[in-house]
Design a protein around this motif. Sequence first.
Motif, PDB file in Angstrom:
ATOM      1  N   TYR A   1       0.831  -1.204   0.000  1.00  0.00           N
ATOM      2  CA  TYR A   1       0.000   0.000   0.000  1.00  0.00           C
ATOM      3  C   TYR A   1       0.869   1.258   0.000  1.00  0.00           C
ATOM      4  N   PHE A   2       0.618   2.111  -0.973  1.00  0.00           N
ATOM      5  CA  PHE A   2       1.255   3.420  -1.047  1.00  0.00           C
ATOM      6  C   PHE A   2       0.163   4.481  -0.875  1.00  0.00           C
ATOM      7  N   VAL A   3       0.478   5.519  -0.121  1.00  0.00           N
ATOM      8  CA  VAL A   3      -0.446   6.651   0.039  1.00  0.00           C
ATOM      9  C   VAL A   3       0.254   7.910  -0.452  1.00  0.00           C
ATOM     10  N   VAL A   4      -0.342   8.577  -1.431  1.00  0.00           N
ATOM     11  CA  VAL A   4       0.209   9.832  -1.940  1.00  0.00           C
ATOM     12  C   VAL A   4      -0.568  10.975  -1.323  1.00  0.00           C
ATOM     13  N   LEU A   5       0.113  11.817  -0.569  1.00  0.00           N
ATOM     14  CA  LEU A   5      -0.530  12.937   0.105  1.00  0.00           C
ATOM     15  C   LEU A   5      -0.760  14.090  -0.871  1.00  0.00           C
ATOM     16  N   GLY A   6      -1.946  14.665  -0.821  1.00  0.00           N
ATOM     17  CA  GLY A   6      -2.326  15.704  -1.766  1.00  0.00           C
ATOM     18  C   GLY A   6      -1.684  17.056  -1.498  1.00  0.00           C
TER      19      GLY A   6
ATOM     20  N   ILE B   1      -3.114   4.658  -2.894  1.00  0.00           N
ATOM     21  CA  ILE B   1      -4.229   5.463  -2.392  1.00  0.00           C
ATOM     22  C   ILE B   1      -3.883   6.932  -2.596  1.00  0.00           C
ATOM     23  N   PHE B   2      -4.707   7.630  -3.342  1.00  0.00           N
ATOM     24  CA  PHE B   2      -4.507   9.059  -3.539  1.00  0.00           C
ATOM     25  C   PHE B   2      -5.364   9.793  -2.522  1.00  0.00           C
ATOM     26  N   SER B   3      -4.710  10.599  -1.685  1.00  0.00           N
ATOM     27  CA  SER B   3      -5.386  11.202  -0.543  1.00  0.00           C
ATOM     28  C   SER B   3      -5.405  12.716  -0.628  1.00  0.00           C
ATOM     29  N   GLY B   4      -6.595  13.290  -0.663  1.00  0.00           N
ATOM     30  CA  GLY B   4      -6.724  14.746  -0.690  1.00  0.00           C
ATOM     31  C   GLY B   4      -8.133  15.166  -1.045  1.00  0.00           C
ATOM     32  N   GLY B   5      -8.735  16.011  -0.220  1.00  0.00           N
ATOM     33  CA  GLY B   5     -10.087  16.489  -0.466  1.00  0.00           C
ATOM     34  C   GLY B   5     -10.122  17.634  -1.462  1.00  0.00           C
ATOM     35  N   GLN B   6     -11.273  18.258  -1.550  1.00  0.00           N
ATOM     36  CA  GLN B   6     -11.465  19.362  -2.486  1.00  0.00           C
ATOM     37  C   GLN B   6     -11.462  20.680  -1.737  1.00  0.00           C
ATOM     38  N   GLY B   7     -10.504  21.544  -2.086  1.00  0.00           N
ATOM     39  CA  GLY B   7     -10.429  22.858  -1.458  1.00  0.00           C
ATOM     40  C   GLY B   7     -11.484  23.797  -2.010  1.00  0.00           C
TER      41      GLY B   7
ATOM     42  N   GLU C   1     -10.912  24.750  -5.617  1.00  0.00           N
ATOM     43  CA  GLU C   1     -10.619  23.637  -6.519  1.00  0.00           C
ATOM     44  C   GLU C   1     -11.896  23.080  -7.157  1.00  0.00           C
ATOM     45  N   LYS C   2     -11.800  22.653  -8.417  1.00  0.00           N
ATOM     46  CA  LYS C   2     -12.951  22.172  -9.173  1.00  0.00           C
ATOM     47  C   LYS C   2     -13.234  20.689  -8.928  1.00  0.00           C
ATOM     48  N   LEU C   3     -12.260  19.971  -8.409  1.00  0.00           N
ATOM     49  CA  LEU C   3     -12.416  18.563  -8.078  1.00  0.00           C
ATOM     50  C   LEU C   3     -11.474  18.231  -6.926  1.00  0.00           C
ATOM     51  N   SER C   4     -11.626  17.056  -6.377  1.00  0.00           N
ATOM     52  CA  SER C   4     -10.762  16.691  -5.252  1.00  0.00           C
ATOM     53  C   SER C   4      -9.335  16.454  -5.730  1.00  0.00           C
ATOM     54  N   GLU C   5      -8.392  16.693  -4.837  1.00  0.00           N
ATOM     55  CA  GLU C   5      -6.988  16.442  -5.160  1.00  0.00           C
ATOM     56  C   GLU C   5      -6.762  14.964  -5.454  1.00  0.00           C
ATOM     57  N   ALA C   6      -7.492  14.098  -4.759  1.00  0.00           N
ATOM     58  CA  ALA C   6      -7.367  12.659  -4.982  1.00  0.00           C
ATOM     59  C   ALA C   6      -7.751  12.290  -6.415  1.00  0.00           C
ATOM     60  N   SER C   7      -8.855  12.861  -6.903  1.00  0.00           N
ATOM     61  CA  SER C   7      -9.306  12.563  -8.271  1.00  0.00           C
ATOM     62  C   SER C   7      -8.310  13.068  -9.304  1.00  0.00           C
TER      63      SER C   7
END
Length: 343
Positions: free
Chosen positions: A173-178, A209-215, A218-224
């Motif tokens: 498991y890898f997690v990329v912080l947004g 796992i791409f981790s980051g919500g939408q500020g 921002e038009k979409l979440s950082e994860a997306s």
Amino acid sequence: MSILLYLFGISTTITLITGFLYVRQLKTELRTLKTGSRFILLLMMLVVTLNLLFMNLRWDTVLIIEAILGLILLLVGGIILFIFLIVESIKVWRLESHSLGNLLLPLSVIAYFVVGKLTDALVVLPEKYDWLKYISVFYGLFLPFIIWQFLVFLVSSLIYAKKATLKSKNKQYFVVLGAGLVNGDQVGKLLAARIEKAVKLAQAETIIIFSGGQGGDEKLSEASAMQAYAVSKLHFPKHRTLLEDKSRTTYENLVFSSALIQERPFSFFTSDYHVLRAAIFAKTLGLDAQGYGGKTALYYRIPAFIREFIAIINTKKKLYAILIFLMLILPMSLLLIMSKLIN
């Protein structure tokens, strides 16, 4: 036994103890500021011990050469450092937004010289302004304290970035912080470096796992956005990705991502200047996680380290507030007592 030989024995013993504590820290836990403090203390004790050895051997010529080289290094190094900071400050101003965070480097340099001049001026004030002279005493304690704390943080970060990859054996498991998106929907260079490093180190069984919500901007979440970049630009299989799109902070990145994989061990990816703080958070949360730092441009890395240092202090603001309060009160109390005794 001469006093110099006696001091050499004590210094050698302290050096060996410090070295043992440093090596033990490397083997047990890297997610701490102790690595930096112990490494710096080890270097200081090595210098002291070597100089005592030279003095015992009567190598006066070596000591003189060492002193001359030290003065030259201090003078030339100071000039080079000053020019370097000015050049890097100009780069930040030209290439990045003029936010307070990005201006921390030039503001720190300006503050250092301005406050230094002010404290020098306070010393020569008439006696009726003696109370103002306490400020210069406080500054004389505060500046070395802050420099020491920053050096400890910087060295700890560099050691962690170098050694943590050897500790991190998890490849499942890898997690990329947004990080903030460019123009609200695009992955910038900073974030791309994190994604690219994760994809490069991923193996056949790795799930990212791409981790980051939408500020708010921002038009979409950082994860997306990160997932789209990894799939379209780097050709990483979409079925081996997961999205954590609710987090707003590093702390939440780690908590929510860990919950998504049922608290299994993982490796996380962020920027080199940020990796130690994230690792300390992971340790505080009791997570079995180590971090990798993606490279950032030097001109950006310096103010970023200053921001991270401030954030580290903020996590223990009560402790630092007490220490600063003591630095302010104790010298004032001592000076008042001495003035009364003299009078």
